[in-house]
Structure formats: structure tokens, C-alpha cells
Motif scaffolding. Structure first.
Motif, mmCIF file in Angstrom:
data_model
loop_
_atom_site.group_PDB
_atom_site.id
_atom_site.type_symbol
_atom_site.label_atom_id
_atom_site.label_comp_id
_atom_site.label_asym_id
_atom_site.label_seq_id
_atom_site.Cartn_x
_atom_site.Cartn_y
_atom_site.Cartn_z
ATOM 1 N N CYS A 24 0.829 -1.189 0.000
ATOM 2 C CA CYS A 24 0.000 0.000 0.000
ATOM 3 C C CYS A 24 0.869 1.246 0.000
ATOM 4 N N ASP A 25 2.166 1.065 -0.073
ATOM 5 C CA ASP A 25 3.183 2.100 -0.179
ATOM 6 C C ASP A 25 2.854 3.354 0.617
ATOM 7 N N LEU A 26 3.047 3.272 1.906
ATOM 8 C CA LEU A 26 2.791 4.407 2.794
ATOM 9 C C LEU A 26 4.090 4.959 3.351
ATOM 10 N N PRO A 27 4.933 5.533 2.508
ATOM 11 C CA PRO A 27 6.188 6.038 3.056
ATOM 12 C C PRO A 27 5.970 7.174 4.037
ATOM 13 N N GLN A 28 4.840 7.857 3.964
ATOM 14 C CA GLN A 28 4.610 8.995 4.845
ATOM 15 C C GLN A 28 4.194 8.569 6.249
ATOM 16 N N ILE A 29 4.113 7.285 6.500
ATOM 17 C CA ILE A 29 3.717 6.828 7.828
ATOM 18 C C ILE A 29 4.682 7.356 8.887
ATOM 19 N N HIS A 30 5.929 7.610 8.496
ATOM 20 C CA HIS A 30 6.896 8.129 9.460
ATOM 21 C C HIS A 30 6.540 9.550 9.893
ATOM 22 N N ASN A 31 5.610 10.203 9.203
ATOM 23 C CA ASN A 31 5.152 11.516 9.663
ATOM 24 C C ASN A 31 4.623 11.442 11.090
ATOM 25 N N VAL A 176 0.860 3.350 15.557
ATOM 26 C CA VAL A 176 2.006 3.278 14.653
ATOM 27 C C VAL A 176 2.738 1.954 14.843
ATOM 28 N N ASN A 177 2.892 1.527 16.106
ATOM 29 C CA ASN A 177 3.539 0.244 16.373
ATOM 30 C C ASN A 177 2.778 -0.899 15.717
#
Length: 197
Positions: A24-31, A176-177
Motif C-alpha cells: 500500500c506504499d505508505l512512506p509517509q507513515i513516518h510523519n 504506529v507500532n
């Protein structure tokens, strides 16, 4: 020759479909975390930490257990679609909570604007994942309803907001975890699938 080529094409399509649906390519999850990777900007949790205006120990008589639905989110049966849906619901509820006039009166406007902008971006990223209703969202909505009622009962006093800020940091971290745990499980599945080819 046509049969093997068609077979290889089918394998490529199936592999892409499984990898795309898993990631689901969520690279912005680190926001949500400490900082974003692209611009080295602060993430939501760091901004929430910076928003603290008074020491939490001075608000001990304001403490409250809002009953975050942790057990539901930590079970082994939780799937990625559920994690994305819960994260979507949490992000939406936090936006609702912190984009009110009462919130702008309580917090540093610059930090709050930056925090809300990051949440809007995350919400867009989660929508791109096609987060659908999976049943756990109701528990998240009830959790945020308890927070809203608490703030009203405490007349939006600074200590009440501080308790809520701390609670949101805790619940966001847990969410997030959960997402990261599921993402790493999916990474293992993709690696196993690649190893078997």
C-alpha cells in the motif's frame, strides 16, 4: 513459445498485485514518528511533544483513563486493512479534535498548524490506500468521544488539554507500532515469496 510467455506474464501480474496490495506504499507513515525522511521535518509525535505548555505532573488530579481499545489492536488476528482503517479513523478524529477553535486557543498556533498539515497529508496517504470500514473504527470513535466529553467537562482548561495531548501521543504510538508490526510481517511474506521464485 506463447504459452511460457503468457505464463511468465501472469506470474509478473500476480507478483505485482500481491506486492502492491500488501505494501500500500505508505512512506509517509513516518510523519507520525520523529521526523519525515524526505525533508527532515518533525513528525506528529515530535510536534505533540513540543506543544506541551505545562508539566504533566502539575495536572495529576486531571488524569483519566480514556480506555484506548489496545487489546483489539494488538491481537494476532489484526490484519493490515484493519490497521490502515484504524489509523485512518484515528487521524480523522485527531484532526477533528485539534482543528477546533478551543484547540487553537490552547496551543501554539504555529506548531498546531504544522501538526494539522502533517495529519492532513497522512489522511490523504491513508485514503490512497483505500481504507475501508472493517469494524474496529467504532471503538476508536467511542474512545475519541470520551476524550471530547472529558474536555467539555473540564471546560477546556490547560491541564485537561495536557492530559489529552499525552493520551493522544500514547494512542498514536500504539497505532504506529501496530502498523509497523504488520508492515514488517508483510515484508517477511514478500521476501518469502521472492525466495520461492
Amino acid at each position: 513459445m506463447a504459452l511460457p510467455l503468457a505464463f511468465l506474464l501472469a506470474l509478473v501480474v500476480l507478483s505485482c498485485k500481491s506486492i502492491c496490495s500488501l505494501g500500500c506504499d505508505l512512506p509517509q507513515i513516518h510523519n507520525l514518528g520523529l521526523e519525515t525522511s524526505e525533508e527532515n521535518e518533525e513528525g506528529a509525535l515530535t510536534l505533540l511533544e513540543k506543544m506541551r505548555r505545562i508539566p504533566i505532573f502539575s495536572c495529576l488530579n486531571y488524569r483519566k483513563d480514556f480506555a484506548f481499545p489496545q487489546e483489539q489492536l494488538e491481537g494476532e488476528q489484526v490484519q493490515k486493512a484493519q490497521a490502515v482503517a484504524v489509523l485512518h479513523q484515528m487521524t480523522q478524529q485527531i484532526l477533528n479534535l485539534f482543528s477546533t477553535q478551543k484547540a487553537f486557543a490552547a496551543w501554539d498556533k504555529t506548531l498546531l498548524d504544522t501538526f494539522l498539515s502533517g495529519l492532513y497529508q497522512l489522511l490523504d496517504d491513508l485514503k490512497a490506500c483505500g481504507s475501508k470500514q472493517v469494524g474496529m473504527e467504532e471503538a476508536v470513535r467511542k474512545y475519541f468521544h470520551r476524550i471530547t466529553v472529558y474536555l467539555k467537562e473540564k471546560k477546556y482548561l490547560p491541564c485537561a488539554w495536557e492530559v489529552v495531548r499525552t493520551e493522544i501521543m500514547k494512542s498514536f504510538s500504539l497505532s504506529v507500532n501496530l502498523y509497523e508490526r504488520l508492515r514488517s510481517m508483510e515484508g517477511d511474506l514478500v521476501q518469502q515469496g521472492n525466495a520461492s521464485h
